[in-house]
Design an enzyme around this catalytic site. Structure first.
Site: not given
Ligand code: BES
Ligand code: ZN
Ligand code: ZN
Length: 493
Positions: A278, A352
């Site tokens: 990230k 997921r």
């Molecule tokens: N934990 C994150 C989702 C999230 C994002 C929670 C912001 C709280 C605040 C999750 O594991 C994630 O990173 N999801 C990605 C999925 C994407 C790679 C398809 C996302 O939402 O960017």
């Molecule tokens: Zn994630």
């Protein structure tokens, strides 16, 4: 922990307390009724305040009056609660919370809430007690100076009418149980990644289980390997902290053929994204990527304390998602516990993956239904902002039931679709599915991915990514404990 909560029959102006919270309706008459009485008692102060537009009963308005000589309270807090017709348990909960937050001083030992008869006494008592206890959560656990303390020693639910004492006292107890378990979830969700990891989260679960009489099993990686929970293990690979799988059981139904309810909470103690790292911006918030797990743990505590007459199982897959030389790579293919294969396109879509194995395992209990809760997608925040959590459901009866529970709990959900057309997004060329779709409808494709693992079991998925933390303009700071009360309420209904 030694807080006393009592129901007291009294008129508002003879009550003795440090703080008295008195709800005022919008534009309430100063000719007759409670506002008029208050105005008279305070020698016309209310009318004056109203002229200066300071105390009109608008929702969220808080006016503190210090040491009113005519009363036996140190602070009279008038809270605007809006229109009488719109007054409900959610406003009682929110406004009593706001009122208590205003007076964080040493004079706060004894807090009284005066009930307005617009609403059922039991419902009002439950909500007021909840609001007051929720307001005691501070979240500054690691401050060494000026750290706030939990100052409230006694809460009084005051009413001047005859009420069913046993019923209201039971409601007070319910409110206390639900608020305390919400605060447990908030305290845990607030722990940063260097303070909590999968093993320590399991330790916390063990303490809750021991204290409240839940059965618990905690599996390490060897047991998970034996069960072929390869999707959970794949996410855990990058971290030096080994994964845990936590199984909590509340066996409240003695019948041998009683089918359980299963709750599943995403327990990613820190989500860096893994090799699909990230950006640094706001990455620190990913310490809360275990909020779903915390909600399940809090709900299990509440279910035990409420002595719910059902069998309820809480499952928590707990991992840390980090990049390293051992981490899973984009392009890897894993064989999940269900046997279905997954092409990992993005290691940041890890929630997921761990839920896939937990959902599959949940089916082995032959459950009546499965509800999972997870900070799953940023896309859900794009869709619903920070007000409502996303809700996905494959069964109408379960949907209605859960929505009712959420309403009673004062937690907002909004349904999103699961049309088959969305499934195309996660088609893989080399495996049964891939773990991400395109940019569009990301919360839905994540839910479609989960749906692959539930078969025809009635199932709901709550995406709480937008509501796990209070944001600017909302009340308070830090974790909300979202989900605890909805899940506990659902189990109790
Ligand atoms: N934990 C994150 C989702 C999230 C994002 C929670 C912001 C709280 C605040 C999750 O594991 C994630 O990173 N999801 C990605 C999925 C994407 C790679 C398809 C996302 O939402 O960017
Ligand atoms: Zn994630
Ligand atoms: Zn995550």
């Amino acid at each position: 922990m030694s807080m006393q909560i009592r129901l007291v029959k009294t008129s508002w102006d003879t009550l003795e307390s440090d703080v008295l919270i008195l709800p005022l309706f919008q534009d309430e008459s100063l000719e007759e009724g409670l506002a008029a009485e208050v105005n008279r008692k305070l020698n016309g102060l209310l009318a004056e305040l109203r002229d200066t537009e300071e105390c009109q009963g608008k929702p969220g308005e808080v006016t503190a009056i210090y040491r009113p000589p005519q009363l036996k309270v140190d602070r009279l807090i008038l809270v605007g609660v809006g229109k009488r017709e719109e007054f409900d348990t959610a406003s009682i909960r929110n406004f009593s919370m706001q009122a208590v937050r205003q007076v964080k001083t040493s004079t706060l030992a004894k807090v009284a809430f005066f009930r307005r008869s617009a609403i059922d006494a039991s419902l009002a008592a439950e909500a007021a007690v909840q609001g007051i206890i929720l307001a005691t959560y501070q979240g500054d656990d690691y401050k060494t100076q000026e750290k706030s303390r939990d100052l409230i020693e006694e809460i009084i639910f005051a009413t001047d009418e005859d009420v069913d004492t046993a019923q209201v006292e039971a409601a007070i107890r319910r409110g206390e149980i639900l608020a305390r378990s919400t605060n447990l979830a908030r305290r845990l969700a607030n722990q940063p990644g260097n303070r909590i990891n999968p093993a320590l989260l399991a330790e916390e679960a063990r303490q809750v289980a021991e204290k409240y009489g839940l059965e618990i099993e905690v599996w390490g990686e060897p047991e998970m390997q034996k069960k072929e929970m390869n999707a959970i293990l794949a996410v855990a690979r990058g971290s030096d902290e080994p994964a845990r799988f936590i199984v909590l059981k509340h066996l409240g139904d003695p019948r041998s053929d009683a089918r359980p309810i299963v709750f599943i909470g995403k327990g990613v103690t820190f989500d860096s994204g893994g090799l699909s790292l990230k950006p640094a911006q706001s990455m620190e918030e990913m310490k809360s990527d275990k909020a779903g797990a915390c909600a399940v743990l809090g709900a299990m505590q509440a279910v035990a304390e409420l002595q719910v007459k059902k069998n309820v199982i809480g499952l928590i897959p707990a991992v840390e998602n980090l990049p390293s030389g051992r981490a899973q790579r984009p392009g890897d293919v894993i064989r999940s516990m269900s046997g279905k294969t997954i092409e990992v396109i993005n290691t940041d879509a890890e929630g997921r993956l761990i839920l896939a194995d937990a959902l599959h395992y949940a089916r082995s209990f032959d459950p009546q239904c499965i509800i999972d809760i997870a900070t799953l997608t940023g896309a859900c925040i794009v869709a619903l902002g920070h007000v409502r959590a996303g809700l996905f459901c494959n069964n109408e009866a379960l949907y209605n039931h859960l929505l009712k529970a959420a309403h009673r709990a004062g937690e907002k959900l909004w349904r999103l679709p699961l049309d088959d057309e969305y499934r195309r997004e996660i088609k893989s060329d080399i495996a049964d599915m891939k773990n991400v779709g395109s940019r569009w409808g990301g919360a839905i494709t994540a839910a479609k991915f989960l749906q692959e693992f539930v078969g025809d079991t009635p199932w709901c998925h709550i995406d709480m990514a937008g509501v796990d933390l209070f944001k600017e303009g909302q009340e308070g700071k830090g974790p909300t404990g979202f989900g605890v009360r909805t899940l506990a309420q659902f189990a109790a209904d």
